[in-house]
Design a protein around this motif. Structure first.
Motif, PDB file in Angstrom:
ATOM      1  N   VAL A  91     -34.609  -0.945  -7.446  1.00 50.31           N
ATOM      2  CA  VAL A  91     -35.078  -1.718  -8.289  1.00 50.31           C
ATOM      3  C   VAL A  91     -33.795  -3.011  -7.818  1.00 50.31           C
ATOM      4  O   VAL A  91     -34.388  -4.327  -8.162  1.00 50.31           O
ATOM      5  CB  VAL A  91     -34.133  -1.251  -9.987  1.00 50.31           C
ATOM      6  N   ARG A  92     -33.033  -2.530  -7.427  1.00 55.75           N
ATOM      7  CA  ARG A  92     -31.809  -4.039  -7.422  1.00 55.75           C
ATOM      8  C   ARG A  92     -32.841  -5.342  -6.207  1.00 55.75           C
ATOM      9  O   ARG A  92     -32.503  -6.540  -6.616  1.00 55.75           O
ATOM     10  CB  ARG A  92     -30.616  -3.681  -5.942  1.00 55.75           C
ATOM     11  N   GLU A  93     -32.944  -4.526  -5.236  1.00 53.50           N
ATOM     12  CA  GLU A  93     -34.003  -5.117  -3.911  1.00 53.50           C
ATOM     13  C   GLU A  93     -34.866  -6.408  -4.750  1.00 53.50           C
ATOM     14  O   GLU A  93     -35.292  -6.955  -5.143  1.00 53.50           O
ATOM     15  CB  GLU A  93     -34.315  -4.102  -3.169  1.00 53.50           C
ATOM     16  N   ALA A  94     -35.731  -5.328  -5.778  1.00 54.45           N
ATOM     17  CA  ALA A  94     -37.111  -6.230  -6.469  1.00 54.45           C
ATOM     18  C   ALA A  94     -36.577  -7.474  -6.973  1.00 54.45           C
ATOM     19  O   ALA A  94     -37.321  -8.338  -7.275  1.00 54.45           O
ATOM     20  CB  ALA A  94     -37.771  -4.588  -7.163  1.00 54.45           C
ATOM     21  N   VAL A  95     -35.155  -6.819  -8.181  1.00 56.60           N
ATOM     22  CA  VAL A  95     -35.205  -8.050  -9.260  1.00 56.60           C
ATOM     23  C   VAL A  95     -34.572  -9.643  -8.226  1.00 56.60           C
ATOM     24  O   VAL A  95     -34.746 -10.215  -8.481  1.00 56.60           O
ATOM     25  CB  VAL A  95     -33.843  -7.814  -9.663  1.00 56.60           C
ATOM     26  N   THR A  96     -33.806  -8.779  -6.806  1.00 57.68           N
ATOM     27  CA  THR A  96     -33.158  -9.990  -6.358  1.00 57.68           C
ATOM     28  C   THR A  96     -34.319 -10.543  -5.303  1.00 57.68           C
ATOM     29  O   THR A  96     -34.381 -11.974  -5.237  1.00 57.68           O
ATOM     30  CB  THR A  96     -32.070  -9.899  -5.438  1.00 57.68           C
ATOM     31  N   ALA A  97     -35.510  -9.839  -4.668  1.00 55.24           N
ATOM     32  CA  ALA A  97     -36.361 -10.496  -4.178  1.00 55.24           C
ATOM     33  C   ALA A  97     -37.232 -11.736  -5.319  1.00 55.24           C
ATOM     34  O   ALA A  97     -37.811 -12.362  -4.446  1.00 55.24           O
ATOM     35  CB  ALA A  97     -37.262  -8.936  -3.931  1.00 55.24           C
ATOM     36  N   ALA A  98     -37.569 -10.933  -6.181  1.00 57.96           N
ATOM     37  CA  ALA A  98     -37.778 -11.847  -7.284  1.00 57.96           C
ATOM     38  C   ALA A  98     -37.069 -13.371  -7.862  1.00 57.96           C
ATOM     39  O   ALA A  98     -37.785 -14.129  -8.197  1.00 57.96           O
ATOM     40  CB  ALA A  98     -38.384 -11.069  -8.574  1.00 57.96           C
TER      41      ALA A  98
END
Length: 105
Positions: A91-98
């Motif tokens: 989730v952290r990776e998806a949010v920061t990648a966005a």
């Protein structure tokens, strides 16, 4: 009836709290499906409905995620609710990648 109309002034989002294309009144309200647990995360940097859609789409695409919804707080810390078996690191990776800032509660 000219001149006797009563018009209601609708509040506009202030420019200090982000863009004015949406209001916190219209933001998505998180809801969990009955019988499933939701994990809450804090996200910074969201200013409008498009930001909400971007984060929800990114997180929803993760394996094990059944639902993702954001309660928008323009210029503040928005609330992300993730239903299903959400891996916090993913989730952290998806949010920061966005393009947004993920903050643990």
């Amino acid at each position: 009836m000219c001149g006797t109309e009563s018009r209601t002034q609708l509040p506009l989002a202030s420019s200090a709290s982000g863009c004015s294309c949406c209001s916190t009144q219209d933001s998505a309200v998180p809801s969990a499906t009955p019988g499933t647990s939701a994990v809450e995360f804090a996200v910074d940097g969201l200013t409008c409905g498009h930001c909400v859609q971007t984060v929800e789409k990114a997180v929803s695409s993760l394996e094990g995620v059944e639902s993702a919804s954001v309660e928008l707080v323009p210029g503040g810390r928005s609330r992300l609710l993730v239903g299903g078996r959400a891996n916090e690191a993913a989730v952290r990776e998806a949010v920061t990648a966005a393009g947004y800032t993920f903050a643990a509660n």
